[in-house]
Design an enzyme around this catalytic site. Structure first.
Site, PDB file in Angstrom:
ATOM      1  N   ASP A  71      82.689  81.489  50.207  1.00 16.40           N
ATOM      2  CA  ASP A  71      83.518  80.930  51.346  1.00 16.40           C
ATOM      3  C   ASP A  71      82.597  80.422  52.439  1.00 16.40           C
ATOM      4  O   ASP A  71      82.965  80.206  53.572  1.00 16.40           O
ATOM      5  CB  ASP A  71      84.226  82.158  51.971  1.00 16.40           C
ATOM      6  CG  ASP A  71      85.410  82.397  51.218  1.00 16.40           C
ATOM      7  OD1 ASP A  71      85.837  81.658  50.126  1.00 16.40           O
ATOM      8  OD2 ASP A  71      86.137  83.508  51.375  1.00 16.40           O
ATOM      9  N   ASP A 114      77.793  92.458  45.800  1.00 18.32           N
ATOM     10  CA  ASP A 114      77.490  91.760  47.003  1.00 18.32           C
ATOM     11  C   ASP A 114      76.265  91.045  46.807  1.00 18.32           C
ATOM     12  O   ASP A 114      75.404  91.225  45.828  1.00 18.32           O
ATOM     13  CB  ASP A 114      77.252  92.766  48.016  1.00 18.32           C
ATOM     14  CG  ASP A 114      78.590  93.201  48.618  1.00 18.32           C
ATOM     15  OD1 ASP A 114      79.658  92.821  48.208  1.00 18.32           O
ATOM     16  OD2 ASP A 114      78.652  94.137  49.264  1.00 18.32           O
ATOM     17  N   ASP A 132      73.071  90.725  47.869  1.00 20.11           N
ATOM     18  CA  ASP A 132      71.811  91.382  47.914  1.00 20.11           C
ATOM     19  C   ASP A 132      71.607  92.448  46.980  1.00 20.11           C
ATOM     20  O   ASP A 132      70.550  93.007  46.951  1.00 20.11           O
ATOM     21  CB  ASP A 132      71.597  92.010  49.377  1.00 20.11           C
ATOM     22  CG  ASP A 132      72.715  93.201  49.546  1.00 20.11           C
ATOM     23  OD1 ASP A 132      73.859  92.990  49.687  1.00 20.11           O
ATOM     24  OD2 ASP A 132      72.388  94.328  49.842  1.00 20.11           O
ATOM     25  N   ASP A 149      87.962  97.982  49.568  1.00 19.65           N
ATOM     26  CA  ASP A 149      87.376  98.941  48.840  1.00 19.65           C
ATOM     27  C   ASP A 149      88.062 100.065  48.609  1.00 19.65           C
ATOM     28  O   ASP A 149      88.612 100.768  47.680  1.00 19.65           O
ATOM     29  CB  ASP A 149      85.813  98.774  48.504  1.00 19.65           C
ATOM     30  CG  ASP A 149      85.296  99.179  49.945  1.00 19.65           C
ATOM     31  OD1 ASP A 149      86.013  99.494  50.693  1.00 19.65           O
ATOM     32  OD2 ASP A 149      84.105  99.033  50.010  1.00 19.65           O
TER      33      ASP A 149
END
Length: 542
Positions: free
Chosen positions: A165, A224, A226, A317
């Protein structure tokens, strides 16, 4: 109020908080012992493989010594490697091949190193997908794609879906280059972009799932940007889903790559407690625990059964985890499967993350309080456990209020007198330290850090409960990859106003405590004033 009732009330708050920690700690210890003797299937396979390797190595060394004792005969044979050949780690681009199962005798990626795990599947490798939702992740957007390309699984049974995005052109170009590179190497990668950011992370994942709805994927892993998924991630996790049809998701443990400051050290201690104690204990007891948003695998059928990802909270989540639990699904935490990731290395980034993590659960309380009570799929005590899961946030909020109000009460409302109320307060206030001593000898430093930032978490909770606009925004936590120490990444940040105000508050109380010669309170207010002063300039000192 006089007569020590303040201290008894405070002591009860601390006792509830500490007893919850102690209970979870004891349950996690019991789970550790049980898992040692009856480990999960993937862990048992890995232990057995290591044992076979040790035995083979010892046998090989014994043979070499025996050969040397006979004058060196047969030394060449003893030096030859045992086991399978070295040319079995073959990754073939089979995107044009049929959609059938992998044959039991065919080579699969990583079979030379992880045969003990691949053997568990007996050739039955379901279709899996990796979703990588990201938004302007400048430091990690290309690295996570490269890392996921190393995850081992038969190539025609896996898809890496990049849900990007990003609005910054430089980041989009980095993502494009990483995707093109992965495709050229023969990996199945799909880049998905939307023309809006509706629903934030949850909306991106819903859009991505809709694009492959008819392609037969059974499981989806979420990372994610990282994170660094290990090569054997699917081999260690999917097998549990295949063996238990009622398992909605598997959560793995986070480990950390940048514990090089007081700020990241304190985060590491708190998150290690969360995973090693809270998640492990609740999983072992079969009670509700939440998916942590990343480093886990979901059964797509369970996602759809619970209504899919929803974006009406900023913790999609935890929201989905609760809804699948209320539908009767189970979940599993795997402590032995570790996924490295980066902690927020600036106080501003950490506060951004914590605001979302604390306001989101309060949004779920508003949304799902009655749903828990009316649920027919779980029993009465499981409902109470769900309520207690969210009540813990309020207990911590009360602990924060105690820290803020203790000095004025002692100075003006209920002076300190040694007796049962005050001793009960002191003992109960220190009970939690016993638990945290298991993780760090600097338990008081960690608890001081938690309490000092507790006021901010309290504000986040109030914002979520009241449905304020700030609680509905989804800001990405800034990460820096290998460059977190670079001064150019730490832009000037003015001191935090509220922290300076609280420094002045405790400084004034320190002066009053000295005036009244209450030396215990002098020490407390002095430490709190110094802590708030440091935190007010946290982007420079922490």
């Amino acid at each position: 109020m006089a007569g020590g009732w303040w201290y008894i009330a405070f002591g009860i708050v601390f006792s509830v908080y500490a007893l919850d920690l102690v209970f979870l700690f004891l349950a996690s210890l019991f789970a550790t012992v049980v898992e040692h003797f009856v480990p999960p299937i993937s862990t048992a396979a890995t232990r057995a493989a290591k044992q076979r390797q040790r035995l083979a190595s010892a046998k090989q060394q014994h043979g070499a010594l025996k050969a040397r004792g006979k004058g060196g005969k047969g030394a060449a044979a003893a030096a030859a490697p045992a086991g399978k050949g070295s040319d079995l780690s073959i990754v073939v681009d089979t995107r044009g091949a049929s959609d059938g199962p992998v044959k039991p005798n065919s080579a699969v990626p990583g079979e030379d190193r992880f045969s003990h795990l691949t053997d568990l599947y007996r050739g039955d490798f379901p279709k899996v997908m990796i979703q990588l939702p990201m938004y302007n992740e400048d430091a990690h957007c290309d690295l996570i794609i490269q890392r996921c390309c190393k995850v081992l699984w038969p190539s025609h049974r896996i898809l890496i879906q990049v849900c990007d995005d990003s609005t910054r052109e430089a980041v989009r170009k980095k993502v494009d280059a990483a995707v093109i590179s992965a495709l050229e190497q023969g990996h199945n990668v799909q880049l998905v972009r939307r023309d809006n950011r509706q629903g934030f992370k949850a909306g991106a994942m819903v859009d991505g799932m809709a694009r492959v709805a008819d392609q037969g994927f059974e499981y989806v892993a979420i990372f994610d940007a990282d994170f660094e998924p290990p090569e054997h991630f699917f081999y260690n996790t999917v097998i549990h889903m295949m063996r238990d049809d009622n398992l909605a998701f598997v959560q793995t443990r986070w480990v950390f790559t940048n514990c090089n400051s007081l700020l990241t050290w304190a985060q590491k201690v708190g998150l290690e407690f969360h995973f090693a104690v809270e998640q492990r204990a609740r999983s072992f007891l079969g009670q509700f625990f939440n998916f942590n948003g990343t480093a886990g695998v979901w059964r797509i059928k369970a996602i759809h059964d619970a209504g899919g990802w929803e974006s009406d909270t900023v913790v999609e989540d935890m929201d989905l985890s609760l809804r699948v639990y209320l539908r009767g699904w189970r979940s599993l935490y795997l402590h032995d499967v570790c996924c490295p990731n980066e902690l927020p290395s600036t106080l501003s980034a950490y506060k951004t993350q914590q605001f979302r993590w604390l306001s989101g659960p309060m949004q779920i309380v508003r949304k799902s309080f009655s749903n828990i009570w009316n649920c027919k799929e779980i029993g009465f005590f499981s409902k109470l456990n769900c309520y207690w899961f969210f009540c813990r946030y309020f207990v911590f909020a009360l602990v924060t209020l105690v820290a803020l109000l203790a000095s004025p009460i002692i100075l003006w409302l209920d002076p300190w007198r040694w007796g049962f109320p005050t001793i009960f307060f002191l003992v109960s206030a220190n009970m939690a330290v016993v638990v945290y001593l298991y993780f760090t000898l600097l338990s008081y430093v960690f608890l001081l850090f938690s309490v000092v930032l507790g006021y901010f978490k309290l504000w986040a909770m109030i914002s979520g409960l009241l449905g304020l606009k700030k609680s509905k925004s989804w800001k990405v936590t800034l990460k820096f990859a290998a460059n977190e120490g670079g001064s150019w990444l730490r832009s000037y940040h003015k001191p935090y106003t509220l922290e300076l105000a609280l420094f002045a508050y405790y400084g004034a109380l320190l002066g009053v405590s000295i005036w009244y010669e209450i030396w215990g309170l002098v020490a407390y207010n002095g430490v709190m004033a110094l802590a708030f002063l440091v935190v007010s300039f946290g982007d420079y000192f922490l």
